[in-house]
Each structure stands twice: as structure tokens, then as C-alpha cells.
Design an enzyme around this catalytic site. Structure first.
Site, PDB file in Angstrom:
ATOM      1  N   ARG A 270     -22.331   1.435   2.116  1.00 49.97           N
ATOM      2  CA  ARG A 270     -23.316   0.352   2.163  1.00 49.97           C
ATOM      3  C   ARG A 270     -22.709  -0.994   1.769  1.00 49.97           C
ATOM      4  NH1 ARG A 270     -28.652   1.324   1.203  1.00 49.97           N
ATOM      5  NH2 ARG A 270     -28.046   3.312   0.275  1.00 49.97           N
ATOM      6  N   ARG A 306     -33.820   4.293   8.084  1.00 49.29           N
ATOM      7  CA  ARG A 306     -33.593   4.265   6.633  1.00 49.29           C
ATOM      8  C   ARG A 306     -34.847   3.965   5.798  1.00 49.29           C
ATOM      9  NH1 ARG A 306     -29.505   6.615   4.080  1.00 49.29           N
ATOM     10  NH2 ARG A 306     -29.008   5.664   2.115  1.00 49.29           N
ATOM     11  N   CYS A 335     -44.076   7.303  19.813  1.00 48.79           N
ATOM     12  CA  CYS A 335     -45.403   7.919  19.787  1.00 48.79           C
ATOM     13  C   CYS A 335     -45.583   8.710  18.503  1.00 48.79           C
ATOM     14  CB  CYS A 335     -45.583   8.815  20.999  1.00 48.79           C
ATOM     15  SG  CYS A 335     -45.313   7.922  22.530  1.00 48.79           S
TER      16      CYS A 335
HETATM   17  C1  LIG Z   1     -19.449  11.731  -0.017  1.00 46.42           C
HETATM   18  C2  LIG Z   1     -19.991  10.355   0.161  1.00 46.42           C
HETATM   19  N1  LIG Z   1     -19.199   9.320  -0.139  1.00 46.42           N
HETATM   20  C3  LIG Z   1     -19.626   8.041   0.028  1.00 46.42           C
HETATM   21  C4  LIG Z   1     -20.903   7.769   0.502  1.00 46.42           C
HETATM   22  C5  LIG Z   1     -21.301   6.336   0.699  1.00 46.42           C
HETATM   23  O1  LIG Z   1     -22.311   5.958  -0.155  1.00 46.42           O
HETATM   24  P1  LIG Z   1     -22.778   4.442  -0.218  1.00 46.42           P
HETATM   25  O2  LIG Z   1     -23.056   3.990   1.150  1.00 46.42           O
HETATM   26  O3  LIG Z   1     -23.980   4.493  -1.087  1.00 46.42           O
HETATM   27  O4  LIG Z   1     -21.685   3.653  -0.855  1.00 46.42           O
HETATM   28  C6  LIG Z   1     -21.770   8.824   0.798  1.00 46.42           C
HETATM   29  C7  LIG Z   1     -23.124   8.563   1.277  1.00 46.42           C
HETATM   30  O5  LIG Z   1     -23.947   9.390   1.521  1.00 46.42           O
HETATM   31  C8  LIG Z   1     -21.300  10.155   0.629  1.00 46.42           C
HETATM   32  O6  LIG Z   1     -22.074  11.213   0.935  1.00 46.42           O
END
Ligand SMILES: Cc1ncc(COP(=O)(O)O)c(C=O)c1O
Length: 384
Positions: A270, A306, A335
Site C-alpha cells: 500500500r 477494497r 446487479c
Molecule cells: C505477506 C504479505 N506481505 C506484505 C503485504 C503488503 O501489505 P501492505 O500493503 O499493507 O503493506 C501483504 C498484504 O496482504 C502480505 O500478505
């Protein structure tokens, strides 16, 4: 420039005209800025591995690869996308609670570091390996600093990793394996956390856990993977993560844990990709129903799932309009009454008006239900 939106109104209009709507657009400049800003504060012994699940657009992966990033994959499809980058060894990781034998086989062939989630992973890797293989063990810790959020699941039952209390038994079994050697720890216990102190508290607890495991079981860890979870603002009033505090805190942790001489790994998805993306969709209809004004858009949860899954809405603006604020429910064209993108206040809208959803570079299209109702898959524009 509004940090929630990688493109201003004029750019959004131009992108919508050039690519058609609905569409996604990603700013190479913003993505690069996120990676460089984070890299700049991290100690040299912290490796950054981009979580490909957040956004697997090839241009984004290429850009991050050029900037030296490693990659966290969680499926054979993601492994193949990263394989196309032809990276040197050691820059790809493979996690996931349900790895099938062909995926493990592929990961082994590619020399990828596997995050073993339990006995089945260890035994399958051992059976497939032709020689010694170093893996990291994913542990589901007993501590719950992430406040039981819906993505990680808190400290209760979990499909991920091996429960901390079951580690001793697993290690005893693992000692019987011929090829597999546990040489690292993986813990992912935070999600969208913008408070550096809370992230550092989790990371500190992980390092404490690592020390206990090494001391009690004679393990030697080359890597401790702290997972992702670095947060980004989704609203104007949300403060961004204090990167300097995070970097300083990680340095302090490495100093405090001088027994550990390996590398720390962060796997943000993210943080690295979120801010670079906007999703553009036009209004199809505006409908009043029993006191609620629905604004029905060209795309919905087929492209942005999301908010429905996590309750975290994306920020939205009406492109080129600022006057007035009326409460509306944003709905998609599918739908199902689940097809909602949020209850928000926006200027008066009419069919054809353009909306931009910001911070959709992570968990936007990569998480959408693109097959549902078979609407065309929206184009993704890479803007450099
Ligand atoms: C193993 C693992 N690493 C990293 C991430 C990335 O997480 P974020 O986008 O919250 O940094 C995820 C997200 O689901 C994950 O499952």
C-alpha cells in the site's frame, strides 16, 4: 498538489479523454517518490520488497526493480511477473497460506526465498528440493498490536503461518527434514498503520520473538521479515506516516538487537503503490430513492472492491467541480446492492460528470472482481 490524488483535475480530464472511462492511471513520478522517500530513511540493513499483490502493473514493477526493490510474491502468477524482470538472485520472496506443489517447484527453480507457512510447506519443499534450501518460517504471533483489524486478523485463529505456541513442535519435526533449513522469520502483523510508534512496537515485538526462538532452539536467522502494513492517508485529516521516526526507530532496534547480524525485510504494498493511482469513472445516472440520492457510476466493486471488504473508503472528488456539497451514495453498475463505493458529500452531479478516486494505486484493480458481470477490464495508464 493534493497528496490524495496523483493527478490534478486538468490531468484527470485529459487522462479520461485519452484512455476512455472507467480507467486507472498511475503516476511513475509519485510511485518513485514513495520508494525513494522510504529508502532514504531506512538503515542499509533493511531490504525493501514490494508486495506485488498491491499492484502488478508491469511498468510499476519495472520502475521499482530499476530502483533496486525486491519483490514479495504470493502466487505463481506474481512469480511469473517478477521473473520477467530478470532480477539477480535474492530479490524475490514467496509467501501465501496455500502454496501448491507446482508453485513451490517453480519458486525453487527460480531460487526464490520461500516463507514457509507450516509443516506442509516445509515437507513439500523438502520433497521437491535437490539440495539444501534456506527458508523463512512465517509465525503467527500471540501478541495483537494491530488491534484485530480485518486484514491481518489480530492475535486470534489465523490461516497464516504457524501459531507461535506451536513453533517448538514444528521445529522438532523440521529437524528431521533432509534439505530444508530454517534461516529466517516472517511475521506480518500490521495493516495500514500510519503511526510509526505502533509499527515500531510491532517490529520490536517481532525481534524479541526472533531472539527467543534463536536462543531457545539454536536457530540462526539470516533474515527477519517484518511484513508490510505501512499506512497511507485516505482522507485529508489523516496524517501521513512519519518516515524519519520509522527509520530512526528501525536503526535503534537493530542496535538494541545486536545479536542479529542479518537483514531486516519490509514488504510494503500500500505505501509504495497506493498514492500513485487514480481511478476515473463517469456518472451514468443520478437517482433519488426514498430520501437517498444514488450516483450510479460506470464502474463499482468490479474495479474497487477494497472499501466493501475492509470498510476503508477511497477518497473521491468531482473533477472540475467544487461548488456545493450534497450527501450521496456512490453505486456501481453491477446487479447487486453490494455494489457501493461509499456514502460521501460531493457537488451536484449529472450524467457524464467525471469522478476521481484517489490513492487507488494499491488494492485497486488488483483486488477488483473484474469477471463479475463481464464488463470490460478498465485500461491502466502508466504516466511518466
Ligand atoms: C505477506 C504479505 N506481505 C506484505 C503485504 C503488503 O501489505 P501492505 O500493503 O499493507 O503493506 C501483504 C498484504 O496482504 C502480505 O500478505
Amino acid at each position: 498538489m493534493d497528496p490524495l490524488f496523483a493527478f490534478d483535475d486538468a490531468q484527470c480530464q485529459a487522462l479520461a479523454e485519452a484512455h476512455g472511462t472507467p480507467c486507472f492511471a498511475y503516476s511513475g513520478r509519485v510511485a518513485e517518490g514513495q520508494l525513494l522517500a522510504l529508502r532514504a530513511v531506512l538503515p542499509a540493513r533493511v531490504r525493501l520488497a514490494f508486495a506485488v499483490k498491491a499492484n502488478s502493473h508491469p511498468a510499476l514493477l519495472r520502475r521499482f526493480a530499476t530502483l533496486g526493490a525486491s519483490f514479495d510474491c504470493a502466487s505463481i502468477g506474481e512469480l511469473e511477473k517478477v521473473e520477467a524482470l530478470a532480477l539477480p538472485p535474492g530479490r524475490t520472496f514467496f509467501a501465501g497460506p496455500g502454496k501448491r506443489a507446482p508453485e513451490l517447484q517453480r519458486a525453487l527453480a527460480l531460487g526464490v526465498r520461500i516463507q514457509a507457512e507450516g509443516w506442509e510447506d516445509l515437507a513439500r519443499i523438502d520433497a521437491l528440493a535437490g539440495g539444501e534450501v534456506a527458508v523463512n518460517l512465517r509465525v503467527h504471533p500471540a501478541f495483537d498490536i494491530a488491534e484485530g483489524n480485518r486484514i491481518i486478523g489480530g492475535s486470534g485463529p489465523s490461516a497464516f503461518g504457524v501459531d507461535e505456541e506451536d513453533v517448538p513442535e514444528l521445529l522438532a519435526r523440521a529437524a528431521t527434514l533432509r534439505h530444508v533449513r530454517i534461516r529466517g522469520l516472517h511475521v506480518f502483523a500490521a495493516s495500514n498503520q500510519r503511526d510509526a510508534a505502533k509499527l515500531l512496537a510491532i517490529h520490536g515485538a517481532v525481534l524479541d520473538l526472533a531472539r527467543r526462538l534463536c536462543e531457545t532452539h539454536g536457530l540462526v536467522f539470516e533474515q527477519i521479515d517484518l511484513g508490510g502494513g505501512l499506512g497511507v492517508p485516505y482522507a485529508a485529516e489523516e496524517a501521513p506516516l512519519d518516515l524519519v521516526a520509522l527509520g530512526q526507530g528501525l536503526s535503534n532496534l537493530l542496535e538494541r538487537h545486536s545479536w542479529f547480524t542479518g537483514e531486516l525485510i519490509l514488504e510494503p504494498g500500500r505505501f509504495l503503490a497506493g498514492p500513485c493511482g487514480v481511478y476515473l469513472a463517469r456518472v451514468v445516472r443520478v437517482k433519488e430513492s426514498r430520501g437517498t440520492r444514488f450516483v450510479i457510476l460506470e464502474g463499482g466493486i468490479n474495479h474497487l472492491l477494497r472499501p466493501l471488504l475492509t470498510g476503508q473508503p477511497f477518497p473521491v472528488k468531482a473533477v472540475g467541480k467544487t461548488e456545493g456539497q450534497v450527501p450521496v451514495t456512490l453505486a456501481g453498475p453491477l446487479c447487486t446492492s453490494l455494489d457501493r463505493l461509499g456514502d460521501v458529500r460531493l457537488p451536484e452531479l449529472a450524467p457524464g460528470d467525471l469522478l476521481a478516486f484517489g490513492t487507488t494505486g494499491a488494492y485497486g484493480l488488483s483486488e477488483g472482481m473484474t469477471h463479475f458481470l463481464s464488463h470490460p477490464v478498465p485500461p491502466e495508464a502508466w504516466v511518466d
